[in-house]
Design an enzyme around this catalytic site. Structure first.
Site, short mmCIF file in Angstrom:
data_model
loop_
_atom_site.label_atom_id
_atom_site.label_comp_id
_atom_site.label_asym_id
_atom_site.label_seq_id
_atom_site.Cartn_x
_atom_site.Cartn_y
_atom_site.Cartn_z
N LEU A 9 41.12 31.33 39.94
CA LEU A 9 41.81 31.22 41.24
C LEU A 9 42.49 32.53 41.62
O LEU A 9 42.59 32.86 42.81
CB LEU A 9 42.82 30.08 41.20
N CYS A 10 42.96 33.30 40.62
CA CYS A 10 43.61 34.56 40.95
C CYS A 10 42.62 35.53 41.58
O CYS A 10 42.98 36.29 42.48
CB CYS A 10 44.23 35.17 39.69
#
Length: 472
Positions: A206-207
């Site tokens: 997700l980062c």
């Protein structure tokens, strides 16, 4: 074309000797009739590859076929699953596919099963001479593989008994690439022996999606996983079941069912376009090219493009291997064929080696038990055993259900067995094989599996402590 002319080439193949036949081949004009009368084939999956398999097997002389599939027909299936038509949308794939093939190939009988593969018991799979897999799921392949291997028995020298081998032919396609393989449990590698051939599903951190996207897929997943939740808080996006749109088409619920289906498809397209719009903005912000509508569909629904010609080629290879296994008219492949039509044409045969310590196609995990152990305690041991770790187990012995987790009516019927000694439930046999079905964790995902266990009771018929090196 007369019936004789229709089978001319098959008759020639089965009635003539040759240099490449198996040692047990006996050429005979009656072999084709025996093929149809005594051979029972199960096709698992009625999608792009399954449709081709049904057609090819029917045209290869197999007249007693069954097909099992849990899916219904979608509009997006029509470009490559040639047995289906627009009016079939919403109907079970297995039923429509069986009907279409029987309409075109005289003399063939196909029995459809519209259900999950786990809904059928071992006795159902036991009655087939060969199983043909046309699946797109690793979990489904693994389950059918474990079922076929559960029938395998070994002699005192740990050699597989030939009459208990349940042959499988497995095909798979991915765009212009495909594979066909023959699985003879106990002889060739089973699916679990070569599970490493299948790459893990791609997952994006997700980062990376939020801070440093680098590809078009990153932008699409950003819109899918992050932006969607920001705009529609608390409403999860489901690519296959758009319940959040129910209030829209409920206004026209009295329309004809086909209109409803088309409306659902159009609404899904609109949803995909909305995600595409967000993905394009994200890509433009970071200067990333390549975001398209088709790529958006592929990323959101994890779609691998299917090519009809690839399905046809792989299916033909699988059907031919099935014919060779049953009739011995030629040597079967050894044992894994790969096909690549992306740039030109490339095929390769690879002979993989069976894993002798495989938990699925091996002799089975050895468990040494006291005669006093109850079925309940045995199930707890199965959940704790480091090589099993099965939750919610169901237990069968020689086709007899000792305990079944579901449906509730069967659970209630077998619940009284939980307090009884397993030794008594196994007819006081000193050693035998038992089958356990349950859920296991694989790659952080729960999947159904079936395991074969060799049970030995201590202190019976002179049996003392057993060497557990191979089973514990």
């Amino acid at each position: 074309m007369t019936n004789t002319g229709k089978w001319r080439d098959l008759d020639k193949l089965l009635s003539r000797p040759g240099n490449l036949v198996n040692p047990g081949f006996e050429p005979s004009p009656e072999l084709k009739d025996d093929l149809g009368e005594y051979t029972k084939v199960l096709v698992v999956g009625a999608g792009g590859l399954g449709c081709e398999l049904l057609k090819d097997l029917a045209l290869s002389g197999f007249t007693n076929l069954h097909v099992i599939d849990m899916d219904t027909i979608e509009v997006t299936n029509l470009n490559r699953q040639f047995l289906f038509r627009l009016q079939d949308v919403g109907k079970p794939k297995a039923e429509v596919a069986a009907k279409r093939v029987m309409e075109r190939v005289s003399g063939v009988n196909i029995v459809p099963h519209f259900c999950r593969i786990e809904d059928k018991d071992l006795d159902f799979y036991r009655e087939f001479n060969i199983i043909a897999l046309g699946l797109d799921s690793i979990e489904a392949r693994s389950y059918i593989n474990s079922v076929a291997c559960s029938f395998l028995e070994y002699d005192s020298d740990d050699k597989p008994s030939e009459e208990t081998i349940k042959p499988m032919v497995d095909g798979g396609t991915e765009g212009f690439k495909g594979h066909a393989r023959v699985i003879l449990p106990g002889v060739t590698p089973c699916f679990e022996c070569t599970i490493w051939l299948f790459p893990p599903q791609v997952k994006f951190p997700l980062c990376t999606l939020a801070e440093t996207p680098r590809t078009a897929a990153h932008c699409i997943e950003y819109a899918h996983l992050i932006k969607w939740d920001e705009v529609h808080s608390g409403k999860a996006f489901d690519a296959d079941d758009p319940e959040h749109m129910q209030w829209i088409y409920s206004e026209v619920r009295n329309w004809h069912s086909s209109v409803n289906m088309i409306l659902i498809v159009l609404l899904f397209i609109l949803l995909t376009l909305a995600i595409l719009s967000q993905a394009l903005k994200r890509a433009e912000l970071f200067g990333i090219p390549g975001v398209t509508y088709s790529l958006t569909q592929g990323v959101v629904k994890n779609i691998i493009p299917a090519i009809a010609s690839t399905n046809a080629i792989i299916s033909a290879a699988c059907a031919l291997e099935a014919l060779k296994i049953v009739t011995a008219c030629s040597r079967i492949m050894s044992n894994y064929l790969t096909y690549n039509g992306l740039e030109g044409l490339h095929t390769k045969m690879t002979e993989f080696v069976r894993d002798k310590d495989c938990l699925v196609c091996g002799p089975g995990i050895l468990l040494e038990l006291e005669t006093s152990i109850t079925l309940q305690k045995f199930m707890e041991l199965v959940g704790e055993h480091p090589k099993l770790l099965l939750s919610k187990p169901s237990v069968t012995y020689q086709g007899k259900t000792l305990y079944m987790q579901a449906p509730p009516v069967l659970e209630e019927m077998t619940r009284s067995n939980l307090k009884l000694p397993l030794f008594d439930l196994m007819d006081k046999m000193s050693k035998d094989v038992i089958h356990v079905t349950g859920m296991t964790n694989k790659d952080d995902k729960k999947t159904s599996c079936l395991r074969k266990l060799r049970i030995v009771f201590k202190g019976v018929d002179g049996i003392t402590d057993v060497d557990m090196a191979s089973g514990a």
